[in-house]
Design an enzyme around this catalytic site. Structure first.
Site, PDB file in Angstrom:
ATOM      1  N   LYS A  10      36.402  43.949  23.100  1.00  0.00           N
ATOM      2  CA  LYS A  10      37.477  42.984  23.352  1.00  0.00           C
ATOM      3  C   LYS A  10      38.810  43.697  23.258  1.00  0.00           C
ATOM      4  CE  LYS A  10      37.740  38.451  24.032  1.00  0.00           C
ATOM      5  NZ  LYS A  10      36.656  37.578  24.536  1.00  0.00           N
TER       6      LYS A  10
HETATM    7  N1  GLU Z   1      36.451  36.701  28.113  1.00  0.00           N
HETATM    8  C1  GLU Z   1      35.188  36.182  28.487  1.00  0.00           C
HETATM    9  C2  GLU Z   1      34.322  35.945  27.272  1.00  0.00           C
HETATM   10  O1  GLU Z   1      34.804  35.773  26.175  1.00  0.00           O
HETATM   11  C3  GLU Z   1      34.510  36.997  29.575  1.00  0.00           C
HETATM   12  C4  GLU Z   1      34.232  38.418  29.226  1.00  0.00           C
HETATM   13  C5  GLU Z   1      33.728  39.236  30.434  1.00  0.00           C
HETATM   14  O2  GLU Z   1      33.520  38.691  31.487  1.00  0.00           O
HETATM   15  O3  GLU Z   1      33.562  40.428  30.236  1.00  0.00           O
HETATM   16  O4  GLU Z   1      33.128  35.857  27.376  1.00  0.00           O
END
Ligand code: GLU
Length: 424
Positions: free
Chosen positions: A114
């Protein structure tokens, strides 16, 4: 357009501590090897960067950004990038760990990561936002890539931000690398259905939950907290399924009408005025209190730490589908379980987003693209299979759905780590 809901005033809580508590709990339940448990508590790699940005008025401002890779045992790490004034390193660590379990629970060949930048992007011009995004990308450049770590949209970032990341990374490489991010615009290698994927995936899990509970989705009443990418599309898809959407909210507050809201109208008003609060035919409710209004299905689609003990006792819904990451505290989990509320945990309920991100990455790598129908069918297959797996573990072991999802998610990562062994 980028939309955002400000954080509700839930009591402060360190969500990394919460993520570790969830891991400790499942470790006990599944008798996880203590060495693997120890390994999984820590992020593999984390980077803090300073991001100098030339502002439109000529001054220079320095922002702080993070990228945390929690685990890469199953493949390159995957996870969104959020722009928010309240971002902290611990928050990013928790979100990265949740991405590891999320990718694993739906069976994707990814680890978890993240990113976050401490910034109130609502107050920035488009040019400032572009310069911030490009410099952040340059700072984390060596850490990301299609085989290493693949960012995606999250709170307050969108397809445009992904396009800038893809362009910056590609400029430094000297050739176009679409697979470095997902959630891109379609014209540069984005996928059909990615924008709707989080909400659509959540809908599939709600359909499966209704089947299991022998409840009719059609005609049931739903409330959606948060009206960004996940929330607004979830409200729309639910209403298309014949669900009566009785309440929604955004950063300014919530609106409720027991007879139902006209979701198309709410989306239009949100687009025109910036808030759902300008919708006329509904009573106004506090943005967090919306969770406590009468309904059958509750979809938290805003932020972490929204449903605490007190709220868990008062919630009316029979089903909670967590489109947001981490909206429920571990204490609230216990109360909801005791009260018989059927909870579809975040790592399962909102995994549709990263699943279609995976499809986007696969399409980029093979340079061959699929139709929206193909995407949605493949998404449905993955979501229903993952739901069935988790439900089976929950029923077999008589444990709540979150713990069951963790048993599956942590279990796959633990198996991979065990077979790979510890280097050197
Ligand atoms: N931000 C989204 C999540 O929390 C998508 C992450 C992604 O597609 O890599 O799942």
């Amino acid at each position: 357009m980028i939309t955002m809901e400000a954080k509700s005033k839930a009591p402060e809580r360190n969500i990394y501590a919460m993520a570790l508590e969830q891991l400790d709990h499942v470790a006990k339940v599944m008798h996880l090897d203590p060495n693997i448990h120890e390994y999984l508590k820590y992020p593999k790699r984390e980077l803090t960067v300073s991001i100098p940005v030339r502002m439109d008025d000529g001054t220079l401002k320095v922002f702080t950004g993070y990228r945390v890779q929690h685990n890469q045992a199953l493949g390159p790490s995957k996870g969104g990038l959020r722009f928010h004034p309240d971002v902290t390193l611990d928050e990013v660590r928790a979100l990265a760990m949740w991405m590891t379990w999320k990718c694993s629970v739906v069976g994707l060949p990814y680890g978890g990561a993240k990113g976050g930048v401490i910034v109130d992007s609502k107050k920035m011009s488009k040019g400032e936002l572009e310069r911030l995004t490009r410099r952040f990308t340059a700072e984390i450049n060596f850490m990301i890539g299609p085989e290493k770590d693949i960012p995606a949209p999250d709170v307050y970032t969108d397809a445009q931000v992904m396009a800038w990341i893809m362009d910056t990374y590609s400029m430094e490489k000297g050739y176009s690398v679409p697979g470095v991010v997902t959630g891109k615009p379609i014209c540069i290698g984005g996928s059909q259905g990615r924008r709707e994927a989080t909400a659509r995936g959540a809908l599939y899990t709600m359909q499966e939950a209704c089947k299991h509970l022998k409840m009719n989705l059609k005609g049931s009443k739903a409330i959606v907290q948060g009206f960004g990418n996940a929330g607004s599309i979830a409200a729309k898809l639910l209403s298309d399924e014949g669900v009566v959407v009785v309440g929604v909210s955004d950063s300014s507050g919530g609106i409720y009408n027991e007879k139902g809201l006209n979701v198309d109208e709410v989306i239009k008003i949100k687009g025109e005025t910036g808030s759902v609060m300008h919708y006329s035919n509904a009573s106004k409710v506090d943005r967090r209190e919306i969770l406590l209004q009468p309904c059958d299905i509750l979809v938290p689609a805003a932020y972490e730490n929204q449903i605490d003990e007190e709220y868990a006792r008062k919630i009316h819904a029979k089903i909670i589908a967590e489109a947001a990451n981490g909206p429920t505290t571990p204490e609230a989990d216990r109360i909801l379980h005791e009260r018989g509320v059927f909870l579809i945990p975040d790592i399962l309920a909102n995994a549709g987003g990263v699943t279609v991100s995976y499809f986007e990455w696969v399409q980029d790598i093979q340079a061959l693209f699929w139709s929206e129908n193909e995407i949605n069918n493949k998404l449905k297959e993955i979501m229903t299979r993952a739901f069935a797996n988790v439900l089976k573990v929950s029923l077999d072991r008589k444990i709540d759905m979150r713990t069951a999802a963790y048993v599956v998610g942590v279990g796959r990562v633990a198996e991979a780590l065990t077979i790979r062994g510890i280097y050197p």
